[in-house]
Design a protein around this motif. Structure first.
Motif, PDB file in Angstrom:
ATOM      1  N   VAL A   1     -17.257  19.771  32.931  1.00  0.00           N
ATOM      2  CA  VAL A   1     -16.270  20.844  32.777  1.00  0.00           C
ATOM      3  C   VAL A   1     -15.328  20.508  31.616  1.00  0.00           C
ATOM      4  CG1 VAL A   1     -14.440  22.180  33.909  1.00  0.00           C
ATOM      5  CG2 VAL A   1     -16.455  21.460  35.230  1.00  0.00           C
ATOM      6  N   LEU A   2     -14.934  19.252  31.501  1.00  0.00           N
ATOM      7  CA  LEU A   2     -14.099  18.819  30.366  1.00  0.00           C
ATOM      8  C   LEU A   2     -14.778  19.133  29.035  1.00  0.00           C
ATOM      9  CD1 LEU A   2     -12.941  15.402  31.816  1.00  0.00           C
ATOM     10  CD2 LEU A   2     -11.378  17.155  30.975  1.00  0.00           C
ATOM     11  N   ARG A   3     -16.056  18.822  28.929  1.00  0.00           N
ATOM     12  CA  ARG A   3     -16.798  19.088  27.688  1.00  0.00           C
ATOM     13  C   ARG A   3     -16.906  20.590  27.422  1.00  0.00           C
ATOM     14  NH1 ARG A   3     -19.964  14.781  25.449  1.00  0.00           N
ATOM     15  NH2 ARG A   3     -19.748  12.887  26.676  1.00  0.00           N
ATOM     16  N   ALA A   4     -17.111  21.372  28.476  1.00  0.00           N
ATOM     17  CA  ALA A   4     -17.210  22.823  28.305  1.00  0.00           C
ATOM     18  C   ALA A   4     -15.886  23.393  27.799  1.00  0.00           C
ATOM     19  CB  ALA A   4     -17.605  23.483  29.628  1.00  0.00           C
ATOM     20  N   VAL A   5     -14.785  22.943  28.363  1.00  0.00           N
ATOM     21  CA  VAL A   5     -13.467  23.419  27.934  1.00  0.00           C
ATOM     22  C   VAL A   5     -13.199  23.013  26.490  1.00  0.00           C
ATOM     23  CG1 VAL A   5     -10.978  23.117  28.304  1.00  0.00           C
ATOM     24  CG2 VAL A   5     -12.479  23.592  30.251  1.00  0.00           C
ATOM     25  N   THR A   6     -13.558  21.793  26.127  1.00  0.00           N
ATOM     26  CA  THR A   6     -13.370  21.325  24.752  1.00  0.00           C
ATOM     27  C   THR A   6     -14.168  22.191  23.774  1.00  0.00           C
ATOM     28  OG1 THR A   6     -12.932  19.078  25.497  1.00  0.00           O
ATOM     29  CG2 THR A   6     -13.621  19.344  23.206  1.00  0.00           C
ATOM     30  N   SER A   7     -15.427  22.463  24.096  1.00  0.00           N
ATOM     31  CA  SER A   7     -16.255  23.325  23.245  1.00  0.00           C
ATOM     32  C   SER A   7     -15.669  24.731  23.161  1.00  0.00           C
ATOM     33  CB  SER A   7     -17.689  23.394  23.768  1.00  0.00           C
ATOM     34  OG  SER A   7     -18.331  22.154  23.591  1.00  0.00           O
ATOM     35  N   ALA A   8     -15.213  25.260  24.296  1.00  0.00           N
ATOM     36  CA  ALA A   8     -14.648  26.608  24.319  1.00  0.00           C
ATOM     37  C   ALA A   8     -13.437  26.697  23.403  1.00  0.00           C
ATOM     38  CB  ALA A   8     -14.275  26.997  25.756  1.00  0.00           C
ATOM     39  N   LYS A   9     -12.554  25.726  23.477  1.00  0.00           N
ATOM     40  CA  LYS A   9     -11.350  25.755  22.654  1.00  0.00           C
ATOM     41  C   LYS A   9     -11.703  25.696  21.173  1.00  0.00           C
ATOM     42  CE  LYS A   9      -7.516  23.892  24.131  1.00  0.00           C
ATOM     43  NZ  LYS A   9      -6.762  25.110  24.404  1.00  0.00           N
ATOM     44  N   GLU A  10     -12.699  24.896  20.821  1.00  0.00           N
ATOM     45  CA  GLU A  10     -13.142  24.810  19.424  1.00  0.00           C
ATOM     46  C   GLU A  10     -13.682  26.147  18.927  1.00  0.00           C
ATOM     47  OE1 GLU A  10     -16.037  21.672  19.506  1.00  0.00           O
ATOM     48  OE2 GLU A  10     -14.511  20.101  19.702  1.00  0.00           O
ATOM     49  N   MET A  11     -14.184  26.971  19.839  1.00  0.00           N
ATOM     50  CA  MET A  11     -14.813  28.247  19.481  1.00  0.00           C
ATOM     51  C   MET A  11     -13.866  29.444  19.568  1.00  0.00           C
ATOM     52  SD  MET A  11     -18.438  27.761  21.479  1.00  0.00           S
ATOM     53  CE  MET A  11     -18.996  29.414  21.023  1.00  0.00           C
ATOM     54  N   GLY A  12     -12.621  29.231  19.950  1.00  0.00           N
ATOM     55  CA  GLY A  12     -11.698  30.348  20.105  1.00  0.00           C
ATOM     56  C   GLY A  12     -11.881  31.107  21.404  1.00  0.00           C
ATOM     57  N   ILE A  13     -12.363  30.406  22.407  1.00  0.00           N
ATOM     58  CA  ILE A  13     -12.547  30.966  23.745  1.00  0.00           C
ATOM     59  C   ILE A  13     -11.353  30.544  24.594  1.00  0.00           C
ATOM     60  CG2 ILE A  13     -13.983  30.855  25.840  1.00  0.00           C
ATOM     61  CD1 ILE A  13     -16.398  30.356  23.912  1.00  0.00           C
ATOM     62  N   HIS A  14     -10.738  31.498  25.289  1.00  0.00           N
ATOM     63  CA  HIS A  14      -9.605  31.194  26.171  1.00  0.00           C
ATOM     64  C   HIS A  14     -10.088  30.299  27.317  1.00  0.00           C
ATOM     65  CE1 HIS A  14      -7.442  34.375  24.111  1.00  0.00           C
ATOM     66  NE2 HIS A  14      -8.443  35.204  24.381  1.00  0.00           N
ATOM     67  N   THR A  15      -9.223  29.413  27.783  1.00  0.00           N
ATOM     68  CA  THR A  15      -9.610  28.504  28.866  1.00  0.00           C
ATOM     69  C   THR A  15      -8.591  28.538  30.001  1.00  0.00           C
ATOM     70  OG1 THR A  15      -8.538  26.630  27.751  1.00  0.00           O
ATOM     71  CG2 THR A  15     -10.902  26.959  27.339  1.00  0.00           C
TER      72      THR A  15
END
Length: 192
Positions: free
Chosen positions: A124-138
């Motif tokens: 989940v940590l990795r998914a959130v990190t990737s999301a933030k890099e992509m401009g996805i709200h978390t």
């Protein structure tokens, strides 16, 4: 002899009596979700074990219906595609089962809801990190002290309890509330 049921109920009621303190966090998370969906984006959910089940449950409330009959909303639980999970876990590692999907399926403006009772689930940590890099709200739906995810997510809702079962019980109440707030925020509820 004490009743386990009564002991669990006492612990549940004590925790739920404190959940009013999360009202502003729940409202903030709902606002992010409504904004994403209103703009034509999607909501992705991820978590492990019971949190995976909660992810699937909440995604289904959005794509199906929650209270009223209404149009389906774009939502997906990243824990439901066994072929993707086993392929990614086998070829990379279990730590990447969600972030690979986020990077493949996510778009700027989407929203990722990471559910973790510890706040420290590596995948989940990795998914959130990737999301933030992509401009996805978390959004982090977390337990205990919020763990490492507390500092990573845009919005966090933290159920402060040491007991996983009680955290999960609170998470589903919060998740159902978010679904209701989404329907209201998008004007999809029948007149009350």
């Amino acid at each position: 002899m004490s009743s386990l049921y009564l002991d669990n109920l006492k612990e549940h009621l004590a925790l739920f009596a404190e959940l009013h303190s999360l009202s502003a966090d729940v409202d903030a998370a709902a606002a992010v979700l409504v904004e994403s969906l209103r703009a034509g984006n999607k909501v992705m959910f991820c978590g492990n074990g019971g949190s995976a089940a909660d992810s699937q449950h909440l995604a289904a409330e959005l794509t199906g219906r929650f209270v009223d009959d209404r149009r389906p909303l774009a939502a997906i639980a990243l824990s439901t595609d066994t072929s993707a999970l086993t392929c990614i876990a086998n070829d990379y590692s279990f730590a990447h089962v969600f972030d690979r999907q986020v990077r493949g399926l996510g778009r700027p403006g989407d929203c990722l809801v990471g559910i973790s009772t510890s706040g420290n689930s590596e995948n989940v940590l990795r998914a959130v990190t990737s999301a933030k890099e992509m401009g996805i709200h978390t959004i982090g739906l977390l337990g205990r002290s919020g763990g490492k995810l507390r500092a990573l997510c845009d919005v966090t809702i933290i159920v402060s309890s040491p007991t996983t079962a009680r955290i999960q019980e609170a998470h589903i109440l919060i998740g159902h509330t978010l679904c209701g707030q989404i329907e209201r925020g998008l004007g999809l509820c029948a007149a009350e």
